[in-house]
Design an enzyme around this catalytic site. Sequence first.
Site, PDB file in Angstrom:
ATOM      1  CD  GLU A   1      -2.633   3.117   8.065  1.00 20.08           C
ATOM      2  OE1 GLU A   1      -2.497   3.399   9.284  1.00 20.08           O
ATOM      3  OE2 GLU A   1      -2.682   3.970   7.165  1.00 20.08           O
TER       4      GLU A   1
ATOM      5  NE  ARG B   1      -3.860   2.027   2.565  1.00 21.94           N
ATOM      6  CZ  ARG B   1      -3.800   2.972   3.520  1.00 21.94           C
ATOM      7  NH1 ARG B   1      -2.803   2.960   4.406  1.00 21.94           N
ATOM      8  NH2 ARG B   1      -4.730   3.902   3.610  1.00 21.94           N
TER       9      ARG B   1
ATOM     10  CE1 TYR C   1      -1.456   1.373  13.602  1.00 22.30           C
ATOM     11  CE2 TYR C   1      -3.328   2.477  12.586  1.00 22.30           C
ATOM     12  CZ  TYR C   1      -2.043   1.960  12.503  1.00 22.30           C
ATOM     13  OH  TYR C   1      -1.360   2.034  11.310  1.00 22.30           O
TER      14      TYR C   1
ATOM     15  CG  ASN D   1      -4.603   7.146   5.502  1.00 24.75           C
ATOM     16  OD1 ASN D   1      -4.571   5.939   5.634  1.00 24.75           O
ATOM     17  ND2 ASN D   1      -4.225   7.978   6.473  1.00 24.75           N
ATOM     18  CD  GLU D   2      -5.754   6.647   9.675  1.00 24.85           C
ATOM     19  OE1 GLU D   2      -5.525   7.732  10.254  1.00 24.85           O
ATOM     20  OE2 GLU D   2      -5.140   5.590   9.927  1.00 24.85           O
TER      21      GLU D   2
ATOM     22  CG  HIS E   1      -6.543   2.200   8.960  1.00 23.93           C
ATOM     23  ND1 HIS E   1      -6.033   3.425   8.572  1.00 23.93           N
ATOM     24  CD2 HIS E   1      -6.741   1.493   7.806  1.00 23.93           C
ATOM     25  CE1 HIS E   1      -5.921   3.457   7.249  1.00 23.93           C
ATOM     26  NE2 HIS E   1      -6.354   2.302   6.766  1.00 23.93           N
TER      27      HIS E   1
ATOM     28  CD1 TRP F   1       2.552   2.752  10.280  1.00 26.20           C
ATOM     29  CD2 TRP F   1       1.427   3.034   8.353  1.00 26.20           C
ATOM     30  NE1 TRP F   1       2.892   3.979   9.783  1.00 26.20           N
ATOM     31  CE2 TRP F   1       2.224   4.182   8.600  1.00 26.20           C
ATOM     32  CE3 TRP F   1       0.660   2.986   7.199  1.00 26.20           C
ATOM     33  CZ2 TRP F   1       2.251   5.277   7.726  1.00 26.20           C
ATOM     34  CZ3 TRP F   1       0.689   4.068   6.350  1.00 26.20           C
ATOM     35  CH2 TRP F   1       1.464   5.206   6.617  1.00 26.20           C
TER      36      TRP F   1
END
Length: 448
Positions: free
Chosen positions: A251, A78, A224, A155-156, A222, A280
């Site tokens: 990610e 990516r 996290y 992105n985001e 994503h 990531w």
Amino acid sequence: MRKRLTVAGAALLTLLAAVFAFVQPAHAAAGFSVANGRLYDANGTEFVMRGVNHAHTWYPQQTSSFANVKALGANTVRVVLATGDRWAKGSAADVSKVISLCKANRLICVLEVHDTTGYGEQSGAITLDRAVDYWLSIAGALNGQEKYVIVNIGNEPYGNQGYATWATDSANAIKRLRAGGIAHTIMVDAPNWGQDWSFTMRDNAATVFNADPARNTVFSIHMYGVFDTAAEITDYLGRFRSAGLPIVVGEFGFNHSDGNPDEDTILSYSQANRIGWLGWSWSGNGGGVEYLDMATSFDPTRLTSWGQRIFNGTNGIRATAREASVYSGSTPTPTTPTPTTPPPTTPPAGGCTASYTIVNQWQGGFQGEVKVTAGSAAITGWTTRWTFTGGQTVSQSWNAALSGSGGAYTARNVDYNGRLGAGASTSFGFIASWNGTNPVPAVTCTAS
């Protein structure tokens, strides 16, 4: 001589065509496509992403990164791009170069615009509509590359404010791209800095998917700190699977300033359910998250603990990645890793066997891997032993507690990979030096 179909015959053919279209992936113009919640390449082979993110827009000189991540087993990269609104614009020529690097290294390119990150909360962030302007401006570099490229709109695209319009804005962005001639599979990121804690993407994904005239959209979450328990991960991904909607983990990390993600569950659940993921990130992180670098200073011989986990760990890239069939020309669709060495003979109940493989070799050095397989009964721990006869010396290892002296080495399980069910396997790896010859030693395994 022409014959007219009867009404009944025409109806039957129409029905058969509809059935055939349902069971076969409907492809775009020789590109990736989506069917029944799965991603398929242009050959009609299911494709599961196993790769990493690369910060190209900030490190455009690091072109060797594509070859390096491929050499470590990745099938996808990516690539961070920019529109010129926050960071230097990725020109059509630069994007063409990136695509060429992906193709030369037999990687699938997921191209993403990063300037949208945290819109509504982050100063300078741009809208999805503005990101579409960028994609349409470089359409010449994208068109014809549908076999190798997936377009990740932005992105985001929202922070923790103003994300209520995510569904409408995402749907409109997809429709604009299609109207502008973009026939690629489109990837859509979640709001809330990509983590969708508000479930905005989860609860509106079907609406956004149906807004795509090509029905060729993939959703990206994503993971996290929001995803710090197994239950949160399996519930979120599981809802997409149950709904028949395509989802990837675009990610994720093993640690983060907002919490400690459960990367083991991300990896194991994704493997069990054929869900793609992109860790990531390769290298070049800053701002306090330097620990997310997989390679120190972009050097593939200096993998960090995170890099070792992603590439060489259980359910990591080496064990699970399969190259896109558009490069190999093959059409099998394996759902479990295909062994690269013959399987060991079945040991007695309660025992184990081990097989040794040289994964990669270069002048003066090599990467080795040992696969441990339980016998016909479960085991709670294992110990492997071997003796090098060519003067080889191990400099680093992962997924095992390894010690050695005078060429004799012992490797024992660590806390997370000692328990194996009957017939189950795990593996560990190491980097070592060699001089002259590099013979493969015999490896023994003892279970506990």
